[in-house]
Design a protein around this motif. Sequence first.
Motif, short mmCIF file in Angstrom:
data_model
loop_
_atom_site.label_atom_id
_atom_site.label_comp_id
_atom_site.label_asym_id
_atom_site.label_seq_id
_atom_site.Cartn_x
_atom_site.Cartn_y
_atom_site.Cartn_z
N VAL A 107 0.81 -1.23 0.00
CA VAL A 107 0.00 0.00 0.00
C VAL A 107 0.84 1.28 0.00
O VAL A 107 0.33 2.35 -0.31
N LEU A 108 2.14 1.15 0.31
CA LEU A 108 2.97 2.36 0.37
C LEU A 108 3.09 3.09 -0.96
O LEU A 108 3.06 4.32 -0.98
N PRO A 109 3.24 2.40 -2.11
CA PRO A 109 3.38 3.15 -3.35
C PRO A 109 2.23 4.12 -3.59
O PRO A 109 2.45 5.29 -3.92
N ALA A 110 0.99 3.67 -3.37
CA ALA A 110 -0.16 4.56 -3.58
C ALA A 110 -0.08 5.76 -2.65
O ALA A 110 -0.26 6.90 -3.07
N ALA A 111 0.23 5.50 -1.38
CA ALA A 111 0.31 6.60 -0.41
C ALA A 111 1.45 7.55 -0.76
O ALA A 111 1.32 8.77 -0.64
N THR A 112 2.58 6.97 -1.24
CA THR A 112 3.74 7.81 -1.55
C THR A 112 3.47 8.70 -2.75
O THR A 112 3.89 9.85 -2.78
N MET A 113 2.76 8.17 -3.78
CA MET A 113 2.42 9.02 -4.93
C MET A 113 1.57 10.19 -4.47
O MET A 113 1.76 11.32 -4.92
N GLY A 114 0.62 9.92 -3.55
CA GLY A 114 -0.20 11.01 -3.00
C GLY A 114 0.67 12.05 -2.32
O GLY A 114 0.52 13.26 -2.53
N LEU A 115 1.64 11.57 -1.52
CA LEU A 115 2.56 12.48 -0.83
C LEU A 115 3.37 13.30 -1.83
O LEU A 115 3.54 14.51 -1.68
N LEU A 116 3.83 12.66 -2.90
CA LEU A 116 4.69 13.36 -3.87
C LEU A 116 3.91 14.42 -4.64
O LEU A 116 4.45 15.47 -4.97
N VAL A 117 2.63 14.14 -4.92
CA VAL A 117 1.81 15.16 -5.60
C VAL A 117 1.71 16.39 -4.71
O VAL A 117 1.94 17.53 -5.15
N VAL A 118 1.39 16.18 -3.43
CA VAL A 118 1.30 17.31 -2.50
C VAL A 118 2.66 17.99 -2.37
O VAL A 118 2.74 19.22 -2.34
N TYR A 119 3.73 17.20 -2.34
CA TYR A 119 5.08 17.75 -2.22
C TYR A 119 5.39 18.71 -3.38
O TYR A 119 5.96 19.77 -3.19
N PHE A 126 3.66 12.63 -11.48
CA PHE A 126 3.20 12.07 -10.22
C PHE A 126 1.68 11.96 -10.18
O PHE A 126 1.13 11.00 -9.64
N VAL A 127 0.99 12.94 -10.77
CA VAL A 127 -0.48 12.88 -10.83
C VAL A 127 -0.91 11.65 -11.62
O VAL A 127 -1.78 10.89 -11.20
N VAL A 128 -0.27 11.44 -12.77
CA VAL A 128 -0.62 10.30 -13.62
C VAL A 128 -0.36 8.98 -12.88
O VAL A 128 -1.19 8.06 -12.90
N LEU A 129 0.78 8.89 -12.21
CA LEU A 129 1.10 7.65 -11.50
C LEU A 129 0.15 7.44 -10.32
O LEU A 129 -0.21 6.31 -10.00
N PHE A 130 -0.28 8.54 -9.71
CA PHE A 130 -1.27 8.45 -8.66
C PHE A 130 -2.58 7.89 -9.23
O PHE A 130 -3.20 7.00 -8.65
N LEU A 131 -2.97 8.40 -10.40
CA LEU A 131 -4.20 7.91 -11.05
C LEU A 131 -4.09 6.44 -11.39
O LEU A 131 -5.06 5.68 -11.28
N GLU A 132 -2.88 6.02 -11.83
CA GLU A 132 -2.66 4.60 -12.15
C GLU A 132 -2.85 3.74 -10.91
O GLU A 132 -3.47 2.67 -10.98
N GLN A 133 -2.30 4.21 -9.77
CA GLN A 133 -2.49 3.47 -8.52
C GLN A 133 -3.97 3.46 -8.13
O GLN A 133 -4.49 2.49 -7.60
N TRP A 134 -4.64 4.59 -8.41
CA TRP A 134 -6.04 4.77 -8.03
C TRP A 134 -6.96 3.78 -8.74
O TRP A 134 -8.06 3.48 -8.27
N LYS A 135 -6.51 3.26 -9.89
CA LYS A 135 -7.31 2.29 -10.65
C LYS A 135 -7.61 1.05 -9.83
O LYS A 135 -8.66 0.44 -9.96
N GLY A 136 -6.64 0.64 -8.99
CA GLY A 136 -6.87 -0.52 -8.13
C GLY A 136 -7.70 -0.09 -6.93
O GLY A 136 -7.22 0.67 -6.10
N LYS A 137 -8.93 -0.58 -6.86
CA LYS A 137 -9.84 -0.14 -5.79
C LYS A 137 -9.24 -0.36 -4.40
O LYS A 137 -9.42 0.44 -3.50
N GLU A 138 -8.50 -1.49 -4.24
CA GLU A 138 -7.98 -1.83 -2.92
C GLU A 138 -6.87 -0.87 -2.49
O GLU A 138 -6.52 -0.81 -1.31
N ARG A 139 -6.31 -0.11 -3.45
CA ARG A 139 -5.24 0.81 -3.10
C ARG A 139 -5.74 2.22 -2.83
O ARG A 139 -4.98 3.09 -2.42
N ARG A 140 -7.04 2.46 -3.06
CA ARG A 140 -7.56 3.83 -2.93
C ARG A 140 -7.45 4.40 -1.52
O ARG A 140 -7.06 5.56 -1.36
N PRO A 141 -7.82 3.62 -0.49
CA PRO A 141 -7.71 4.19 0.86
C PRO A 141 -6.28 4.65 1.17
O PRO A 141 -6.07 5.71 1.74
N ALA A 142 -5.28 3.86 0.72
CA ALA A 142 -3.88 4.22 0.97
C ALA A 142 -3.52 5.50 0.22
O ALA A 142 -2.83 6.37 0.75
#
Lengths: 111, 231
Positions: free
Chosen positions: A46-58, B174-190
């Motif tokens: 789960v860290l990659p998803a959270a880290t991308m979020g952090l990097l966008v804000v960063y 980073f926005v695009v990669l965030f969106l890519e991660q966002w595609k997986g429903k189980e990764r959205r809360p993280a």
Amino acid sequence: MRLTPFETLGIILAVAAGTQITRWLPFWLFPENKQPPAWVTDLGKVLPAATMGLLVVYCLKDVAWSAAPHGAPELLAILAVTALHRWKGNVLLSIAGGTALYMVLVQCVFV
Amino acid sequence: MVYQRSWRMAFQAAFPATIPVLTGYLCLGMAYGLLMAANGYGPLWSVLMSAIGFGGSMQYAAVSILVTAFGPLQAFLLTLMVNARHMFYGLSMLERYKGLGWARFPLIYTLSDKTFSLVSTVDPPEGVGRREFFLCISLLDYSYWVGATALGGLLGSFIMFDTTGLDFALTALFVVLFLEQWKGKERRPAGAAGVACAVVSLVVFGPDNLVIPAMVMILAVLLGGRKLLCA
């Protein structure tokens, strides 16, 4: 050049050492022949998803939200990136489109 | 023959994935070469820093150290703090970089933000080995950064067009990669937790001290909610 060549090399090595420690530490702590504890592998998922979020804000950390234009170029460009990516799903197009829009906005619109 | 072919296939699969990094690193690397040159450090020094240090945003921060008194300890400690996020990357890559042998050295040495965002998200296509694929991505990204630094140091001053805003390519990636991660429903809360913690940290601690408190909060939230997130 403020420092001597040797001093400059010293700074380069200090930066490299600091960077490399942060890169290697997890691999030293959890070597391949040792199964890392479950919480570590769970975190890795789960860290990659959270880290991308952090990097966008960063990336947006120095935007002045309270002064004009209140981060409008950044928000509009991010909206454009999101819309383009939803529409076409092409990484390169999303990034190029958003960046081009942002450049126009900061150079011509919100000057 | 088979060996050579698998490298070529890996390169062909890796190169398109690295193009966004190429554009991003071209801008930021050239800007770095320019900035160093403006402070009296020619291409030799900026390239050395990029090749050995390979620290992206940290190299920018290090310029401020290079123009004050000699402070290697300060440089070292600042680097540890600014780059502490890399520990997240290593933790996330433990599984994916498992069993890659000698390749682990260059892979981990060059595990930058951008490279991490690719190797953690993109999988090698069928018939392409993990080692070849990840090495191609990592070494391509590395060569973009070092090459762009050299270009900036050498030719940067001749560039005439207004590059203001070009660095947004980084944010966009980073926005695009965030969106890519966002595609997986189980990764959205993280993903949402990452944004929320970073925003709280930005408001409370300010833009210059945002990273470390945000990382601590993210760890606390993810570990606290582990049973829910990873069920």
